[in-house]
Design a protein around this motif. Structure first.
Motif: not given
Length: 145
Positions: A2, A25, A97
């Motif tokens: 992340s 992602l 992201e």
């Protein structure tokens, strides 16, 4: 895998089809600056305003806040949306992201506004993924919607 988000900062502009926030992602081949430039150009071509935000983020905005406040979901193409795309160097390329929140679409346009925002963000996310895949730059993707 992340991209870290600054504490207390939530993306606004709509959620997923069920009303929650959405996130994609991606791991993309290339250096961070190169990938950011490609993404900025891609979203700008689709009518989004792109601003460099602190912490290796791109802030995306589309539509008119004022018109959306007055007309809500009836603002049509001028319905205001925003999202953030974070980037950082990672193993195997640049981590990207794309995230969008569940609240602003609801606040500015009710349930219709939230649904409009969710569709717009999910579509942009899928288009970005497809473009990166077509260019041979997409290594992998994970969706959380």
């Amino acid at each position: 895998m992340s991209v870290p988000t600054p504490a207390g900062r939530a993306a606004s502009g709509g959620g997923s089809g069920a009303g929650g926030a959405g996130r994609a992602l991606l791991v993309v081949r290339g250096q961070v600056d190169e990938v950011r430039a490609r993404i900025a150009a891609f979203v700008a071509e689709r009518g989004w305003r792109v601003t460099d935000a602190p912490g290796e983020e791109l802030l995306l905005e589309r539509g008119s806040r004022g018109r959306t406040i007055v007309l809500g979901s009836l603002a049509g193409r001028a319905f205001y949306l925003s999202a953030r795309i974070g980037t950082r160097a990672g193993e195997g390329g640049t981590l990207v992201e794309h995230r969008w929140g569940a609240g602003a679409g609801l606040v500015l346009g009710g349930t219709l506004g939230r649904a409009r925002a969710a569709r717009a963000h999910a579509e942009l996310s899928r288009e970005l993924e497809a473009a990166l895949r077509e260019q041979g730059l997409l290594v992998r993707v994970r969706r959380e919607v």
